[in-house]
Structure formats: structure tokens, C-alpha cells
Design an enzyme around this catalytic site. Structure first.
Site, PDB file in Angstrom:
ATOM      1  N   GLU A  24     -42.110  31.717 -35.694  1.00 27.89           N
ATOM      2  CA  GLU A  24     -42.662  31.927 -34.345  1.00 27.89           C
ATOM      3  C   GLU A  24     -43.500  30.736 -33.898  1.00 27.89           C
ATOM      4  OE1 GLU A  24     -46.231  33.893 -33.517  1.00 27.89           O
ATOM      5  OE2 GLU A  24     -46.320  34.888 -35.469  1.00 27.89           O
ATOM      6  N   LYS A 158     -52.418  42.135 -39.265  1.00 29.57           N
ATOM      7  CA  LYS A 158     -53.672  41.382 -39.355  1.00 29.57           C
ATOM      8  C   LYS A 158     -54.847  42.330 -39.580  1.00 29.57           C
ATOM      9  CE  LYS A 158     -52.647  38.778 -35.670  1.00 29.57           C
ATOM     10  NZ  LYS A 158     -51.225  38.465 -35.616  1.00 29.57           N
TER      11      LYS A 158
HETATM   12  N1  PSU Z   1     -49.815  35.772 -37.241  1.00 30.31           N
HETATM   13  C1  PSU Z   1     -50.769  34.840 -37.468  1.00 30.31           C
HETATM   14  N2  PSU Z   1     -51.417  34.328 -36.354  1.00 30.31           N
HETATM   15  C2  PSU Z   1     -51.074  34.716 -35.065  1.00 30.31           C
HETATM   16  C3  PSU Z   1     -50.061  35.693 -34.857  1.00 30.31           C
HETATM   17  C4  PSU Z   1     -49.474  36.183 -35.990  1.00 30.31           C
HETATM   18  O1  PSU Z   1     -51.060  34.475 -38.609  1.00 30.31           O
HETATM   19  O2  PSU Z   1     -51.648  34.211 -34.103  1.00 30.31           O
HETATM   20  C5  PSU Z   1     -49.664  36.139 -33.451  1.00 30.31           C
HETATM   21  C6  PSU Z   1     -48.227  36.652 -33.470  1.00 30.31           C
HETATM   22  O3  PSU Z   1     -47.493  35.914 -32.518  1.00 30.31           O
HETATM   23  C7  PSU Z   1     -48.308  38.108 -33.083  1.00 30.31           C
HETATM   24  C8  PSU Z   1     -49.483  38.060 -32.157  1.00 30.31           C
HETATM   25  O4  PSU Z   1     -47.130  38.574 -32.469  1.00 30.31           O
HETATM   26  O5  PSU Z   1     -50.407  37.235 -32.892  1.00 30.31           O
HETATM   27  C9  PSU Z   1     -50.005  39.449 -31.851  1.00 30.31           C
HETATM   28  O6  PSU Z   1     -50.626  39.411 -30.608  1.00 30.31           O
HETATM   29  P1  PSU Z   1     -51.018  40.780 -29.865  1.00 30.31           P
HETATM   30  O7  PSU Z   1     -52.001  41.439 -30.771  1.00 30.31           O
HETATM   31  O8  PSU Z   1     -51.638  40.331 -28.533  1.00 30.31           O
HETATM   32  O9  PSU Z   1     -49.756  41.559 -29.663  1.00 30.31           O
END
Ligand code: PSU
Ligand code: MN
Length: 302
Positions: A24, A158
């Protein structure tokens, strides 16, 4: 017609049936500071190559869906400040209007599926945020896992999230959650959590076979493979808990919402741990890239 551009390396891999691993780009633009973001992206790509697969970093640039980025494109993306963070809701609008955006887990899964790529490595997926019963902040990553047939390798959701609620939603959505090599779910920067994993597997081959079986059975959606951060790189949960609590309190006080929440929290945790969270994040993404390559290779043999 969808404007798609394959990098030379990915185009050759498609010709030769070499296993491909999607990566990604939101982790580059919104997850890590420059220049560590670009250095990490390059290193992660090399980790995929070192394990016999070809990396395809996915992003939208000037209205074109890129499957694999050149070194210059990676550098440009990593340096730019105002790149959109794309998910299912806005990826088509970005392409249609000639925009540029980094893909989250959800949007990268969509791009990977368009290109016939079945395996994707990231750091941690998005999920149900703490306090979601008030804010309704639930990442579109969860629903995407229920819809799109891509196996996603992550170090779990996370740890800034409500992990219990996140895994409850995944169960409701029928998403297989498979932890590699241990019974308990990992928690991103920490190798373990206090939650039992719904499924456990001990090798890439079983993950590949399960992916293939879901396809044969016509079950929609992908799999979440939780790959614990290596022990020597982890930050124990009790060290992180007060840091996460402080970052969450600040986000609340400053009314941070919607797409800004996750980047804000990761940025504050980076500052509060004096960079330690970034070192751990880099270690876990590289570990996930290696495992994803093994799964892609195994899948090519099923
Ligand atoms: N994993 C990481 N760092 C990140 C992300 C994932 O180690 O920044 C990103 C991914 O792109 C994931 C996003 O889809 O954070 C989630 O964002 P949200 O909580 O706004 O859906
Ligand atoms: Mn959100």
C-alpha cells in the site's frame, strides 16, 4: 476503461507468472515521516524480491491506477504533502477526475484485485476506533476484507484501536483471522495481546490453501493474516498503553476526526516514543513483506 499502468517489473512478472505481492501507499504518505517512509518502502520492496516475488506498490497518480511504482514515483509520492488518502468511497472519483492519492488497505485491495494480485502486505489494518459507540468511526478496511478476495498480511489491527470490537466485527463479516505461529492475536507494535486468535496456522502453505479453498467455494472476501512483530523489535503493551492514552486524549481535545484520526495518532505516538514506534513499525512491515512473499509463492503452486 480503467486507466491502469503496470511498472516494468510487474508487467514482466505478469507475463512470466512470477508471484506478485501488493503493497500500500498510505503507509508511505500518511503513516511515516519523510525520508524514512521512502527508505522503508524501498526496503520492503526488496524484502519481497529477496523472497522470490515481485513487489507492486499501488497508488493513483494523475488519474492512473499504478500497479507498481518506479523509484522516482515512490520518491515523489513520499515527498508530497497534500496527497489524498483513498479508500473504497473515493478511489473511483480520484481516478475519474485525474487526481493523485495514496491507497489505504481497502483501496489497495481493490487495486490488487483489479490486477489479479491475491496477496498484499501492510503494517496494520484499520478497524474499530476506541469510542466508536459515540463516533461510529470504523475503518472501511474491515468491510473490504469481507468483499474483496485478497489475503492481507498485517501485524494485526493497529493497537490504537479497540481490538476486541475490531475482531468482533471481522467475525460478523465472515473474515477469517489467522495468526501465524501463536495462539494469541498480536497487537501491532506488541507481539501479543490478551485476545485469542480465531484461527492459527504455522506455515504459508496452509494460508495459501485456505485462500484457494475460499475461491473454490465461492466465498466472497479475503483473509486477514496476523503476523506478530519479531520479539526483539516489539514494544511491550504496558509501555505503549499510557502513550496511546495520551495520543487519544489529544485527538479528542483537538477534535480530530474522520480520515485524520489514524495519521494524527501514529504521528503523536512517534513523537511520544521518540521514534521507537517507527522503528518497530518498520520491523513489522518488513516481516510482513517476507511472509506475504512466501504465501504468494505457495499460492502459485496450489
Ligand atoms: N499500517 C501502518 N501505517 C498506516 C496504515 C496501516 O503501519 O498508516 C494505514 C493503512 O492505509 C490503513 C489506514 O488502511 O492506515 C487506516 O486508516 P483509517 O483508520 O482512517 O481507515
Ligand atoms: Mn476512520
Amino acid at each position: 476503461m480503467i486507466p491502469i499502468s503496470y511498472s516494468a517489473e510487474v508487467a514482466a512478472a505478469r507475463e512470466n507468472d512470477t508471484p506478485i505481492v501488493a503493497l500500500e501507499s498510505t503507509i508511505i504518505t500518511h503513516g511515516m515521516p519523510y525520508p524514512q517512509n521512502v527508505e522503508t518502502a524501498r526496503r520492503v520492496e526488496q524484502d519481497v524480491r529477496d523472497n522470490n516475488a515481485v513487489p507492486a506498490t499501488i497508488a493513483v497518480m494523475n488519474g492512473v491506477l499504478h500497479i507498481g511504482l518506479s523509484d522516482d514515483e515512490l520518491e515523489a509520492l513520499g515527498k508530497s504533502e497534500n496527497v489524498a488518502k483513498l479508500s473504497r468511497a473515493d478511489i473511483a472519483a480520484c481516478i475519474a477526475t485525474g487526481g493523485t492519492g495514496a491507497t489505504t488497505v481497502a483501496a489497495t485491495m481493490i487495486g490488487a484485485a483489479q490486477a489479479g494480485i491475491s496477496v498484499f502486505a501492510t503494517g496494520g489494518i484499520g478497524g474499530v476506533h476506541k469510542g466508536a459507540e459515540e463516533t461510529f468511526d470504523i475503518s472501511a478496511d474491515l468491510q473490504e476484507l469481507a468483499l474483496t478476495p485478497v489475503t492481507v498480511v498485517a501485524a494485526g489491527a493497529k493497537a490504537i484501536l479497540d481490538l476486541n470490537k475490531t475482531y468482533e466485527v471481522l467475525e460478523t463479516l465472515g473474515v477469517p483471522v489467522i495468526t501465524l505461529g501463536q495462539d494469541m492475536l498480536p497487537a501491532f507494535w506488541s507481539a501479543t495481546s490478551d485476545l485469542a486468535s480465531p484461527l492459527r496456522m504455522d506455515n504459508a502453505s496452509d494460508v495459501a490453501k485456505s485462500h484457494a479453498m475460499r475461491g473454490e467455494m465461492g466465498l466472497s472476501g479475503g483473509q486477514l493474516v496476523c503476523n506478530p512483530i519479531p520479539q526483539d523489535a516489539q514494544i511491550p503493551a504496558e509501555v505503549l498503553a499510557p502513550v496511546i492514552a495520551q495520543a487519544l486524549a489529544e485527538a479528542d481535545a483537538q477534535n480530530i476526526n474522520a480520515k485524520a484520526v489514524t495519521p494524527f495518532l501514529l504521528g503523536r505516538i512517534f513523537e511520544l516514543t521518540e521514534g521507537r514506534s517507527l522503528t518497530a513499525n518498520i520491523a513489522l512491515v518488513r516481516n510482513n513483506a517476507r511472509v506475504a512473499a512466501e504465501i504468494a509463492v505457495a499460492l502459485s503452486k496450489t
